[in-house]
Design an enzyme around this catalytic site. Sequence first.
Site, PDB file in Angstrom:
ATOM      1  N   HIS A  23     -79.665   2.478 -98.789  1.00  9.29           N
ATOM      2  CA  HIS A  23     -78.677   1.914 -99.697  1.00  9.29           C
ATOM      3  C   HIS A  23     -77.397   2.761 -99.731  1.00  9.29           C
ATOM      4  CE1 HIS A  23     -77.168  -0.173-103.178  1.00  9.29           C
ATOM      5  NE2 HIS A  23     -77.126   0.945-103.874  1.00  9.29           N
ATOM      6  N   ASN A  52     -70.524  -4.636 -97.900  1.00  5.09           N
ATOM      7  CA  ASN A  52     -71.771  -4.069 -98.396  1.00  5.09           C
ATOM      8  C   ASN A  52     -72.926  -4.590 -97.537  1.00  5.09           C
ATOM      9  OD1 ASN A  52     -73.997  -5.219-100.732  1.00  5.09           O
ATOM     10  ND2 ASN A  52     -73.635  -3.031-100.672  1.00  5.09           N
ATOM     11  N   GLU A  71     -70.282  -7.407-103.157  1.00  3.73           N
ATOM     12  CA  GLU A  71     -71.423  -6.496-103.162  1.00  3.73           C
ATOM     13  C   GLU A  71     -72.668  -7.226-103.671  1.00  3.73           C
ATOM     14  OE1 GLU A  71     -70.527  -2.109-103.730  1.00  3.73           O
ATOM     15  OE2 GLU A  71     -71.505  -2.665-105.596  1.00  3.73           O
ATOM     16  N   GLN A 106     -81.479  -1.345-115.080  1.00  7.40           N
ATOM     17  CA  GLN A 106     -80.302  -0.884-115.805  1.00  7.40           C
ATOM     18  C   GLN A 106     -79.862  -1.983-116.751  1.00  7.40           C
ATOM     19  OE1 GLN A 106     -78.293  -0.904-112.213  1.00  7.40           O
ATOM     20  NE2 GLN A 106     -79.970   0.255-111.362  1.00  7.40           N
ATOM     21  N   GLU A 158     -78.788   5.937-113.022  1.00 10.40           N
ATOM     22  CA  GLU A 158     -77.812   4.901-112.688  1.00 10.40           C
ATOM     23  C   GLU A 158     -77.309   4.218-113.945  1.00 10.40           C
ATOM     24  OE1 GLU A 158     -79.586   2.472-109.600  1.00 10.40           O
ATOM     25  OE2 GLU A 158     -79.217   4.048-108.118  1.00 10.40           O
ATOM     26  N   SER A 159     -77.221   4.971-115.032  1.00  9.94           N
ATOM     27  CA  SER A 159     -76.636   4.407-116.250  1.00  9.94           C
ATOM     28  C   SER A 159     -75.273   3.821-115.913  1.00  9.94           C
ATOM     29  CB  SER A 159     -76.489   5.485-117.325  1.00  9.94           C
ATOM     30  OG  SER A 159     -77.745   5.803-117.859  1.00  9.94           O
ATOM     31  N   HIS A 161     -76.501  -7.417-105.590  1.00  9.15           N
ATOM     32  CA  HIS A 161     -77.426  -6.818-106.558  1.00  9.15           C
ATOM     33  C   HIS A 161     -78.688  -7.668-106.561  1.00  9.15           C
ATOM     34  CE1 HIS A 161     -77.519  -4.040-110.284  1.00  9.15           C
ATOM     35  NE2 HIS A 161     -77.549  -3.343-109.180  1.00  9.15           N
ATOM     36  N   ASN A 162     -79.292  -7.789-105.363  1.00 13.50           N
ATOM     37  CA  ASN A 162     -80.351  -8.763-105.155  1.00 13.50           C
ATOM     38  C   ASN A 162     -81.658  -8.402-105.844  1.00 13.50           C
ATOM     39  OD1 ASN A 162     -78.460  -9.887-103.505  1.00 13.50           O
ATOM     40  ND2 ASN A 162     -79.336  -9.089-101.613  1.00 13.50           N
TER      41      ASN A 162
END
Lengths: 83, 83, 225, 598
Positions: free
Chosen positions: D58, D551, D105, D253, D325-326, D107-108
């Site tokens: 990633h 991405n 991008e 998140q 990953e806040s 976010h799958n």
Amino acid sequence: MARVVVDVMLKPEILDPQGQAVVAALARLGFDSITAVRQGKRFEVEVDGELTDARLDEVRQAAGTLLANPVIEDFDVRVESAV
Amino acid sequence: MARVVVDVMLKPEILDPQGQAVVAALARLGFDSITAVRQGKRFEVEVDGELTDARLDEVRQAAGTLLANPVIEDFDVRVESAV
Amino acid sequence: MSTRIGVVTFPGSLDDRDAARAVKLAGGEPVSLWHGDSGLKDVDAVVLPGGFSYGDYLRAGAIARFAPIMESIIAGARAGMPVLGICNGFQVLCESHLLPGALTRNAHLHFRNRAQSMIVESTETAWTSDFAAGQKIVIPIKNIDGRFVADDRTLDDIESHGQVVFRYTNGNPNGSMRDIAGVSNAAGNVVGMMPHPEHAVEELTGASVDGLGLFTSVLRKLVAA
Amino acid sequence: MTVPTADTVTNATATPQEVQPYEELGLKSDEYSQIREILGRRPTQTELAMYSVMWSEHCSYKSSKVHLRQFGEKAPKSDRMLVGMGENAGVVQVSDTLAITFKIESHNHPSYVEPYQGAATGVGGIVRDILTMGARPIAVMDSLRFGAADHPDTARVLPGVVAGVGGYGNCLGLPNIGGEVVFDPCYQGNPLVNALCVGVMPTDRIQLSAATGVGNLVVLLGAKTGRDGIGGVSVLASATFDDDGPARRPSVQVGDPFAEKLLIESCLELYDRKLVTGIQDLGGAGLTCATTETAAMGKSGMRVYLERVPLREPSMAPHEILASESQERMLAIVTPENLGEVLALADKWGVLATAIGEVTEGDRLVISWHGQTVVDVPPASLADEGPVYHRPYERPADLSIRQADPASVLPRPATGAELRSTLLKLLASPNLADKTWIVEQYDSYVQGNSVLFQPEDAGMIRLDEESNLGVAIATDANGRYCAMDPYVGAQLAYAEAYRNVTVTGARPIAVSDCLNFGSPEDPAVMWQFSEAVRGIADACQQLGTPVTGGNVSFYNQTGQTAIHPTPVVGVLGLMDDVTKRTRMGFTADGDRLVLLGT
Ligand SMILES: Nc1ncnc2c1ncn2[C@@H]1O[C@H](COP(=O)(O)OP(=O)(O)O)[C@@H](O)[C@H]1O
């Protein structure tokens, strides 16, 4: 008929932006003994017929499948009692 | 430090589409002993220091001013006790 | 001297620039007001714009209602200053009890964005005198907490006093009681509406130019005063 | 609170034999040896966590890098490119004074686990990428793919994803001006949620991410740091906490769009007042990524004091703070003279701001925690010099069979009745059906500059009310075409987006892409990937529009079964006068219809 309450709260380690916004607003309004607020959901559930163990179990299952997302939320099921 | 819970529910005469959507979804999932659901909010409020009457009153006031809108909602304040 | 109309920015306001653009296109002078200030910079009227003030957390408008600027606005409104609340601004005005009723989650539970038809029911307010009574206009709506509710007595009361300013037609987009899209206070200087007139001021980007009427109405009234 | 002791650099040097869980962290044994070689000792636990996230597919693009180079090598000359690939998003000049940045991008996976939050934070992430470049975000688009429309799990995923895209974007005040919704059983366990954001800036406000200027301060802006998205490094937890320590390690998140709106306004004000010398958003791999990348980009050293990072949960260990990953955070580089002004400005917007370190001489990133040095590494070894793989690729064995069964062999409707039933079937297909019920959950009017939006073929945004300059954007992809022939399929997606932009009257000037594929460890998938990249790069050359950023999303597969190769292509066009745009619908009775092309 019986009433069961399901409380759903974000897990403690999950960000709760609403609670944060509320506590900040309370501070601005001068309610300064309140130091933290977490906001969750309360469901009042009516169950048909007598509240057998099986029916209560059904509510618990409903809570775990639909009312709460166990990835981010905890829930608590309890039979309503007068306060 | 003490924890006080504030429950806020829509007044009974106000339509609760969220509760209705939940009960419809539960029926589709086969939870058919659940006949009605109303959805409200639950606030977990942390109060600094000992929970004096004055402090509890402050929470009640906060609930009436900010946490609930009395035009459409009722609220209930109670000191958390183990269930 | 041009007429000064204040546009408030709360944290999370989104349509503040658009409201200012609408004021300008109508011929007024937009003045930006900051939520944390208390002075109104000598404005003649105030617009509370759309958006998600404080993220709409808790209830839409509930937290913004306590911003320092609101004290002056509430006092001004009580003294007769024209105030327009659009969408989130309407929610703030209801939470401030300057307007009757409350705005709750849409009956279908979704955010809804569309060009919406409505009827102008009252031309007696500070913000609607340029319309004709019964005029059909098209203005975009975009909200998730837009369903106007009040108890029956309040609803009867505002209907009988001409305080229903706009009513949805050709379909109620959110389950608002009695199809109400906008209301005013008894004096008619304070108006709240869920549709966004500031997004109906240019052919190029808006659903129509029907929204301009609100801004020209108040400017005409203020110049005449 | 007593401070637990951490695995320090001194300790690591003294205990070379300690067994470390590098495999559980996703590192191969040769990668682990490479780390030991770079450091000349075993990594501390915190360093190990940092390498594991930075060298992941990633973050490191280790399988795709060798192919993506073509985008640069074959790039057509463009004198509009102000910032090329390598920064957070490319920047293209659109007038003497204005520049545009845009990027798409994915976010799958998070959107499958928690559809609402996954999609919402996907939008939040791409918006921060655009903000980082110095731009005000002005519109979003979303390209979505789900399993069969009538599958019960689609009923869980789709409404949540749509509500999440809308919930976040609407709350930020970003008009949604287009996108796609496609249903295909191949996406059942792997929905695709690709979000695009476009932003505009004055050309003299472009921001870069380099941490430069020894003595400059490293300031963390935005939300407190919690245990969001640290699932990957949680195997290290047992070494830090005893059994009664925090048990749950959420990898989900949760987004706070309100916090992001304040972050946007405060950053734009920081830029306008020229108060930052470098800035970087925090996304995947959080502080680890932001500190190593800014230091590596600036070819400088950096010193960070972890105990200064504001935490949501005080019990967090150093590796958790660094991997968190806040959402809704940015890292700014600020001169000491400007610090006061930066903090005051952040405070005005209600944004938390904390100086957590400084830029130093040399090329080491040194991180301490309560006085213990837990990290001492060359930042470039994490950011730029990670492993690069030339993965084997091979034409899928079943491709010839697939290609031998083209649409042209299907029976054609021969009678009026057959034609009617074919048409009805098409109209009823979820992929062609009206999408109003989705797009009306998105605000398309906010900001008052949306010239074209749903149901138009491309979105168009006015940039300047005086000159009427604007941009048009469309995204397209076709996984089925790509499954038949990824080279041609990717070019068809490109061509479709290009046409969708052109028909509005705009001239295409730049491309962004989001490459959604299965596992790169499968040679057949790798072949699809290399063909699709080659297809896009060749198309860029032919059409004269360069790729400015994008991405890669690998591992979209269930067991051995990968999704269709799905490169999503976004094309950006320039419109000199938005009042001259061409709409999609008929405008006047009696107009003639003309068919162009073959
Ligand atoms: N997920 C989405 N988000 C935003 N807009 C969308 C989305 N899906 C479809 N749209 C918009 O809806 C309209 C119709 O889409 P679609 O039916 O896919 O048309 P087409 O086949 O012409 O692309 C287009 O304007 C498209 O941009």
